[in-house]
Design a protein around this motif. Structure first.
Motif, PDB file in Angstrom:
ATOM      1  N   GLN A 236       0.640  -1.115   0.174  1.00 44.97           N
ATOM      2  CA  GLN A 236      -0.040   0.033   0.110  1.00 44.97           C
ATOM      3  C   GLN A 236       0.890   1.245   0.053  1.00 44.97           C
ATOM      4  OE1 GLN A 236      -3.335  -0.886  -0.105  1.00 44.97           O
ATOM      5  NE2 GLN A 236      -4.253   1.198   0.033  1.00 44.97           N
TER       6      GLN A 236
ATOM      7  N   GLU B 226      -4.293   7.442  -1.760  1.00 44.83           N
ATOM      8  CA  GLU B 226      -3.689   6.071  -1.662  1.00 44.83           C
ATOM      9  C   GLU B 226      -3.924   4.985  -2.477  1.00 44.83           C
ATOM     10  OE1 GLU B 226      -3.981   2.784   2.382  1.00 44.83           O
ATOM     11  OE2 GLU B 226      -4.739   5.146   2.531  1.00 44.83           O
TER      12      GLU B 226
ATOM     13  N   ALA C 281      -2.840   0.534  -3.692  1.00 44.88           N
ATOM     14  CA  ALA C 281      -2.288  -0.672  -3.649  1.00 44.88           C
ATOM     15  C   ALA C 281      -1.695  -0.999  -4.964  1.00 44.88           C
ATOM     16  CB  ALA C 281      -3.043  -1.689  -3.129  1.00 44.88           C
TER      17      ALA C 281
END
Length: 294
Positions: free
Chosen positions: A268, A290, A292
């Motif tokens: 992440q 954010e 991943a």
């Protein structure tokens, strides 16, 4: 033999009466009343009037001394003391060198008031140049002037009804000098003490907005809106792994996007971006986004 000389009826002598003054103006400045007018250069018969014997300037029935004896602009300074609170009828006429008086000018009604105080000008750097501010009574305007470096004289820039004004034409790093004159109706103050400032560009661009992330094959793509400031030089991208601290992962980049190929699948990542201007001022970082890594 033919005769010589002028043949015909004799001309009457010139009356030599000056034309009236047409541009009488009255203004109260600080502790003085200023009267401006122009002594005419012609008589009523449109003949030259190079000299005058006297100027008759009146405040009501009171004669005001005028030391001027030839055609051209005149300024008369009358102390305010003794005239405060009075409504004054101002008029003027001139006398030719042969003793003939012109008609009086159009009469001006003028009320002398308490002297207007000069504003205290405060100058500070502003993102657009120089911000000037002051305190004056309600209804009082301020005329702002800036020194012209080429002429060394103050040139009027604007007349403001509010309590501040921004000089967007003042370049950073160049010394500027300003004065302000308070104006209340027909009365105005003396110019304020000059205030001098060399504006500094210490203002960063706005923080980048609307960061978006898109995951790709072994990459994470980050994009954002460009900062609107014209002196924006580029952007810096910061990255954090998981809940760790942000670290800068780019030098200054011009494009409003970044492709991060140094990612590990399954991890992440968080990203934030700052904007930097031409003099190195850096904005706050944007809200983080954010993603991943696939």
């Amino acid at each position: 033999m033919a005769g010589c000389g002028y043949v015909g009826d004799p001309k009457p002598p010139a009356l030599n009466i000056p034309v009236p003054v047409t541009d009488l103006r009255v203004l109260q400045t600080g502790e003085r009343i200023l009267v401006h007018f122009t002594i005419p250069a012609l008589t009523t018969e449109q003949l030259p009037l190079p000299l005058v014997r006297a100027v008759d300037l009146r405040f009501g029935e009171d004669a005001i001394a005028v030391d001027a004896f030839e055609a051209g602009p005149v300024e008369v300074r009358v102390p305010l003391e003794g005239w405060k609170g009075k409504q004054i009828t101002v008029r003027v006429r001139v006398q030719s060198d042969s003793g003939k008086w012109s008609d009086y000018s159009r009469a001006l009604e003028f009320t002398a008031v308490d002297a207007v105080r000069a504003p205290e000008i405060v100058a500070e750097s502003h993102p657009r140049g120089v911000r000037l501010s002051w305190k004056v009574a309600d209804g009082v305007k301020v005329r702002v002037s800036r020194r012209d470096p080429a002429k060394g004289e103050f040139q009027v820039l604007d007349e403001i009804a509010g309590a501040e004004w921004i000089d967007g034409a003042a370049p950073f790093g160049v010394e500027q000098s300003y004065v302000g004159t308070a104006i209340a109706g027909a009365a105005e103050s003396e110019p304020s003490k000059p205030v001098t400032i060399t504006p500094e560009d210490k203002f960063p661009p706005s923080t980048p907005r609307n960061l978006k992330v898109v995951t790709g094959l072994k990459t994470i793509e980050v994009a954002w809106e460009q900062s609107p400031e014209t002196d924006t030089a580029g952007y810096r991208v910061y990255r954090a792994e998981g809940g760790g601290e942000f670290e800068r992962v780019t030098d200054l980049i011009v494009a409003a996007s970044f492709s991060d190929a140094r990612v590990e699948s399954g991890k992440q990542y968080r990203y934030a971006v700052s904007a930097v201007d031409a003099t190195g001022n850096e904005s706050e970082r944007s809200e983080p986004v954010e993603a991943a890594a696939p």
